[in-house]
Motif scaffolding. Structure first.
Motif, PDB file in Angstrom:
ATOM      1  N   SER A  22       5.108   2.209   9.787  1.00 15.23           N
ATOM      2  CA  SER A  22       4.337   3.104   8.911  1.00 15.23           C
ATOM      3  C   SER A  22       3.619   4.152   9.754  1.00 15.23           C
ATOM      4  CB  SER A  22       3.353   2.304   8.061  1.00 15.23           C
ATOM      5  OG  SER A  22       2.508   1.584   8.889  1.00 15.23           O
ATOM      6  N   VAL A  23       3.491   5.317   9.170  1.00 15.46           N
ATOM      7  CA  VAL A  23       2.890   6.465   9.858  1.00 15.46           C
ATOM      8  C   VAL A  23       1.710   6.934   9.018  1.00 15.46           C
ATOM      9  CG1 VAL A  23       3.326   8.894  10.451  1.00 15.46           C
ATOM     10  CG2 VAL A  23       5.044   7.157  10.979  1.00 15.46           C
ATOM     11  N   ALA A  24       0.624   7.326   9.682  1.00 18.34           N
ATOM     12  CA  ALA A  24      -0.579   7.761   8.942  1.00 18.34           C
ATOM     13  C   ALA A  24      -0.248   8.934   8.026  1.00 18.34           C
ATOM     14  CB  ALA A  24      -1.674   8.156   9.919  1.00 18.34           C
TER      15      ALA A  24
ATOM     16  N   PHE B 206      13.490   8.945   5.577  1.00 17.00           N
ATOM     17  CA  PHE B 206      13.068   8.092   4.458  1.00 17.00           C
ATOM     18  C   PHE B 206      11.597   7.752   4.701  1.00 17.00           C
ATOM     19  CE2 PHE B 206      11.697   3.997   2.979  1.00 17.00           C
ATOM     20  CZ  PHE B 206      12.002   4.077   1.626  1.00 17.00           C
ATOM     21  N   VAL B 207      10.785   7.816   3.656  1.00 15.09           N
ATOM     22  CA  VAL B 207       9.365   7.443   3.764  1.00 15.09           C
ATOM     23  C   VAL B 207       9.017   6.498   2.615  1.00 15.09           C
ATOM     24  CG1 VAL B 207       6.975   8.278   3.747  1.00 15.09           C
ATOM     25  CG2 VAL B 207       8.770   9.692   4.759  1.00 15.09           C
ATOM     26  N   GLY B 208       8.517   5.318   2.932  1.00 13.62           N
ATOM     27  CA  GLY B 208       8.083   4.424   1.846  1.00 13.62           C
ATOM     28  C   GLY B 208       7.940   2.994   2.313  1.00 13.62           C
TER      29      GLY B 208
ATOM     30  N   LEU C 196      13.591  -2.527  -3.784  1.00 14.71           N
ATOM     31  CA  LEU C 196      13.466  -1.478  -4.800  1.00 14.71           C
ATOM     32  C   LEU C 196      13.731  -0.078  -4.244  1.00 14.71           C
ATOM     33  CD1 LEU C 196      11.767  -0.735  -7.655  1.00 14.71           C
ATOM     34  CD2 LEU C 196      10.013  -0.213  -5.969  1.00 14.71           C
ATOM     35  N   LYS C 197      13.416   0.119  -2.973  1.00 12.28           N
ATOM     36  CA  LYS C 197      13.490   1.473  -2.399  1.00 12.28           C
ATOM     37  C   LYS C 197      14.913   1.863  -2.008  1.00 12.28           C
ATOM     38  CE  LYS C 197       9.077   2.546  -2.628  1.00 12.28           C
ATOM     39  NZ  LYS C 197       8.549   3.728  -3.310  1.00 12.28           N
ATOM     40  N   GLY C 198      15.830   0.891  -1.982  1.00 14.07           N
ATOM     41  CA  GLY C 198      17.272   1.201  -1.847  1.00 14.07           C
ATOM     42  C   GLY C 198      17.729   1.776  -0.516  1.00 14.07           C
TER      43      GLY C 198
ATOM     44  N   GLY D  20       6.841   8.816  -7.656  1.00 11.88           N
ATOM     45  CA  GLY D  20       7.460   9.137  -6.366  1.00 11.88           C
ATOM     46  C   GLY D  20       6.715  10.240  -5.637  1.00 11.88           C
ATOM     47  N   LEU D  21       5.498   9.899  -5.178  1.00  9.77           N
ATOM     48  CA  LEU D  21       4.674  10.905  -4.492  1.00  9.77           C
ATOM     49  C   LEU D  21       5.383  11.480  -3.278  1.00  9.77           C
ATOM     50  CD1 LEU D  21       1.073   9.352  -4.514  1.00  9.77           C
ATOM     51  CD2 LEU D  21       1.949  11.236  -5.883  1.00  9.77           C
ATOM     52  N   VAL D  22       6.184  10.626  -2.601  1.00 11.21           N
ATOM     53  CA  VAL D  22       6.887  11.099  -1.398  1.00 11.21           C
ATOM     54  C   VAL D  22       7.741  12.328  -1.723  1.00 11.21           C
ATOM     55  CG1 VAL D  22       8.816  10.465   0.131  1.00 11.21           C
ATOM     56  CG2 VAL D  22       6.832   8.954  -0.070  1.00 11.21           C
ATOM     57  N   GLY D  23       8.372  12.334  -2.901  1.00 12.39           N
ATOM     58  CA  GLY D  23       9.218  13.472  -3.279  1.00 12.39           C
ATOM     59  C   GLY D  23       8.415  14.759  -3.373  1.00 12.39           C
ATOM     60  N   LEU D  24       7.202  14.652  -3.887  1.00 11.36           N
ATOM     61  CA  LEU D  24       6.345  15.838  -4.011  1.00 11.36           C
ATOM     62  C   LEU D  24       5.826  16.267  -2.637  1.00 11.36           C
ATOM     63  CD1 LEU D  24       5.624  17.352  -6.525  1.00 11.36           C
ATOM     64  CD2 LEU D  24       3.563  15.971  -6.752  1.00 11.36           C
ATOM     65  N   GLU D  25       5.453  15.289  -1.815  1.00 10.08           N
ATOM     66  CA  GLU D  25       4.954  15.611  -0.471  1.00 10.08           C
ATOM     67  C   GLU D  25       6.031  16.333   0.345  1.00 10.08           C
ATOM     68  OE1 GLU D  25       2.124  11.595  -0.326  1.00 10.08           O
ATOM     69  OE2 GLU D  25       3.873  11.714   0.956  1.00 10.08           O
ATOM     70  N   ALA D  26       7.273  15.808   0.279  1.00 11.83           N
ATOM     71  CA  ALA D  26       8.375  16.413   1.043  1.00 11.83           C
ATOM     72  C   ALA D  26       8.572  17.862   0.599  1.00 11.83           C
ATOM     73  CB  ALA D  26       9.651  15.603   0.838  1.00 11.83           C
TER      74      ALA D  26
ATOM     75  N   ASN E  93       0.817  -1.219   0.000  1.00 11.45           N
ATOM     76  CA  ASN E  93       0.000   0.000   0.000  1.00 11.45           C
ATOM     77  C   ASN E  93       0.849   1.268   0.000  1.00 11.45           C
ATOM     78  OD1 ASN E  93      -2.231  -1.711   0.266  1.00 11.45           O
ATOM     79  ND2 ASN E  93      -1.898  -1.802   2.482  1.00 11.45           N
ATOM     80  N   GLY E  94       0.769   2.006  -1.070  1.00 13.85           N
ATOM     81  CA  GLY E  94       1.575   3.227  -1.174  1.00 13.85           C
ATOM     82  C   GLY E  94       0.958   4.186  -2.157  1.00 13.85           C
ATOM     83  N   GLY E  95       1.783   4.607  -3.101  1.00 15.20           N
ATOM     84  CA  GLY E  95       1.387   5.678  -4.010  1.00 15.20           C
ATOM     85  C   GLY E  95       0.116   5.405  -4.801  1.00 15.20           C
TER      86      GLY E  95
HETATM   87  N1  UDP Z   1       3.074   6.589   3.054  1.00 17.42           N
HETATM   88  C1  UDP Z   1       2.369   6.822   4.217  1.00 17.42           C
HETATM   89  N2  UDP Z   1       2.893   6.343   5.394  1.00 17.42           N
HETATM   90  C2  UDP Z   1       4.066   5.675   5.464  1.00 17.42           C
HETATM   91  C3  UDP Z   1       4.786   5.458   4.265  1.00 17.42           C
HETATM   92  C4  UDP Z   1       4.258   5.924   3.070  1.00 17.42           C
HETATM   93  O1  UDP Z   1       1.306   7.439   4.208  1.00 17.42           O
HETATM   94  O2  UDP Z   1       4.467   5.268   6.558  1.00 17.42           O
HETATM   95  C5  UDP Z   1       2.535   7.115   1.775  1.00 17.42           C
HETATM   96  C6  UDP Z   1       3.344   8.312   1.268  1.00 17.42           C
HETATM   97  O3  UDP Z   1       2.951   9.465   1.921  1.00 17.42           O
HETATM   98  C7  UDP Z   1       3.021   8.306  -0.219  1.00 17.42           C
HETATM   99  C8  UDP Z   1       2.808   6.832  -0.522  1.00 17.42           C
HETATM  100  O4  UDP Z   1       2.628   6.155   0.736  1.00 17.42           O
HETATM  101  O5  UDP Z   1       1.850   9.042  -0.481  1.00 17.42           O
HETATM  102  C9  UDP Z   1       4.015   6.248  -1.243  1.00 17.42           C
HETATM  103  O6  UDP Z   1       3.987   6.709  -2.537  1.00 17.42           O
HETATM  104  P1  UDP Z   1       5.249   6.724  -3.504  1.00 17.42           P
HETATM  105  O7  UDP Z   1       4.735   7.146  -4.849  1.00 17.42           O
HETATM  106  O8  UDP Z   1       6.354   7.552  -2.955  1.00 17.42           O
HETATM  107  O9  UDP Z   1       5.775   5.214  -3.524  1.00 17.42           O
HETATM  108  P2  UDP Z   1       5.070   3.858  -4.017  1.00 17.42           P
HETATM  109  O10 UDP Z   1       4.361   3.298  -2.848  1.00 17.42           O
HETATM  110  O11 UDP Z   1       4.132   4.226  -5.121  1.00 17.42           O
HETATM  111  O12 UDP Z   1       6.196   3.000  -4.456  1.00 17.42           O
END
Ligand code: UDP
Length: 419
Positions: A295-297, A229-231, A236-238, A321-327, A27-29
């Protein structure tokens, strides 16, 4: 946007639900994307039903997500089926969706599928329902396989075959970047005139800048210097690259800096990436400077971004890479690998740095240049806020709808004047 109050879309999201907790399992982007697009469509009078899998006893049959958007939970596969097992349940899932549609006498104008498994479902649904079909891949197997992280498993041939069929059959392919559009054309043979490039967005009411000192206090790291780091935690995330970079950076200067790792393991994984990374950190002697916070909400993340001096994205491949835009929306500079999705989000030397490859020394250099020059980091952060403002989800939905509208018109004409 051309308002089309009667439009109703069947959105297919078989793999994961837009309502799932983010940053763990798969569950992510994509989950954020589907949720936000449906909300933005709803704001324009376009209704969506998102068909996903029932994964827990608590899942209702139907749940409302936004004013005109519902999630329909269908039984298919087991609670913990991974994506490859789910392939065996595509037919069952499509049958359940068709049964629900018939039982409730629903009429849709379009099927919009997300990810290859949902594409396989959409292939069956569009055949039965004779509807136009729009697809967003989110990731592509051939692109992932092109640059695999050490230890990562290549995506299998079945997925590639399905993606090729989707590329050939869908009426419209929505790609997140020009590079993804190019990959669909060159690697998958999709017609260029069926590819539309539309960048995803950012919820600016959630992701906003705030004072770093206040943000650090809120997350319990008052007065500390932080990297982030968030993801989802997978090869893959390295993340190993930035652990090694942190060890180098700390050797040279900045022994006080902490790295916060947000996100959890994928259920699909045979080995826990989090446990593996903890061992790497211990071997490097930096365990006391790395916090694996799980994981964080989503709505809590702005505090973390605003608290950090840099957000690190060492991915081996990333379709956006939504995280990059959020940051950036929160004023945090981003150090990212120079892969196509991230290069579309981060401006080199302006809002952060793009690093070629995964040499920890290169990563340490960029991280140190931000830590050593906080004024430069602040300026990059300010420019990132401006950049992120260009990506409202409403604009993403608007652009998708503009590309979809001709499909709906020709479907309506065909219905009135069948051949
Ligand atoms: N995310 C979150 N809590 C976490 C880790 C990730 O809410 O603890 C969300 C993050 O804010 C982003 C999404 O998961 O919106 C990850 O999207 P991204 O496109 O960066 O990576 P993907 O999951 O598509 O590989």
């Amino acid at each position: 946007m051309i308002l089309s109050p009667r439009a109703r879309l069947a959105v297919v999201s078989m793999h994961t639900s837009p309502t799932a907790s983010l940053g763990q399992n798969a569950n992510g982007g994509m989950n954020v994307y589907i949720r936000e697009i449906c909300a933005a469509f709803a704001a324009c009078g376009i209704a969506t039903d998102v068909f996903t899998r029932r994964v827990g006893a608590d899942d209702p049959e139907v749940e409302r997500m936004a004013s005109l958007s519902r999630v329909v939970y269908l039984p298919a596969g087991h609670d913990h089926s991974d994506k490859y097992e789910l392939l065996h349940h595509v037919g069952e899932f499509a049958d359940e969706a068709l049964a629900f549609i018939r039982e409730h006498q629903l009429n849709y104008d379009l099927v919009y599928s997300h990810y290859w498994l949902s594409g396989a479902v959409a292939e069956l649904l569009t055949e039965k329902l004779a509807l136009p079909w729009v697809h967003t891949a989110h990731t592509l197997a051939l692109v992932k396989n092109r640059q695999l992280a050490p230890g990562a498993k290549p995506e299998p041939a079945e997925r590639i075959q399905i993606e090729r069929r989707i590329a050939a059959e869908a009426d419209l392919l929505v790609a997140s970047t020009e590079d993804e559009g190019g990959d669909l054309a060159l690697m998958y043979g999709a017609d260029r005139d069926r590819i539309q490039v539309v960048a995803p967005g950012i919820d600016r009411s959630t992701f906003q800048p705030m004072a770093a000192s206040e943000a650090r206090r809120k997350i319990g790291f008052a007065g500390q210097r932080l990297l982030l780091f968030v993801g989802r935690l997978e090869r893959l995330k390295g993340v190993e690259t930035i652990l090694r970079a942190l060890a180098l950076a700390a050797d040279r200067r900045h022994q006080d800096v902490r790295l916060l790792v947000l996100g959890g393991d994928s259920r699909d994984a045979q080995q826990s990436e989090k446990e593996r990374l903890k061992v790497v950190a211990a071997d490097l002697g930096i365990s006391d400077r790395v916090d694996f916070l799980g994981s964080v909400a989503h709505h809590e993340l702005p505090y973390f971004y605003a608290a950090a001096e840099a957000c690190l994205m060492p991915s081996y491949s990333e379709s956006f890479g939504l995280v990059g835009l959020e940051a950036q929306a929160c004023g945090c500079p981003v150090v990212a690998s120079n892969v196509s999705g991230l290069a579309s989000v981060v401006r080199e030397g302006v809002t952060g740095y793009l690093v070629d490859g995964h040499d920890p020394a290169e990563w340490a250099d960029r991280i140190l240049s931000l830590l050593d020059d906080p004024e430069n980091a602040r300026q990059m952060g300010r420019r990132g806020v401006l950049l992120a403002q260009r990506y409202p989800w409403g604009l993403t939905a608007d652009r998708i709808w503009t590309a979809v509208a001709p499909l709906l018109e020709s479907a309506q004409q065909n219905a009135v004047h069948p051949n």
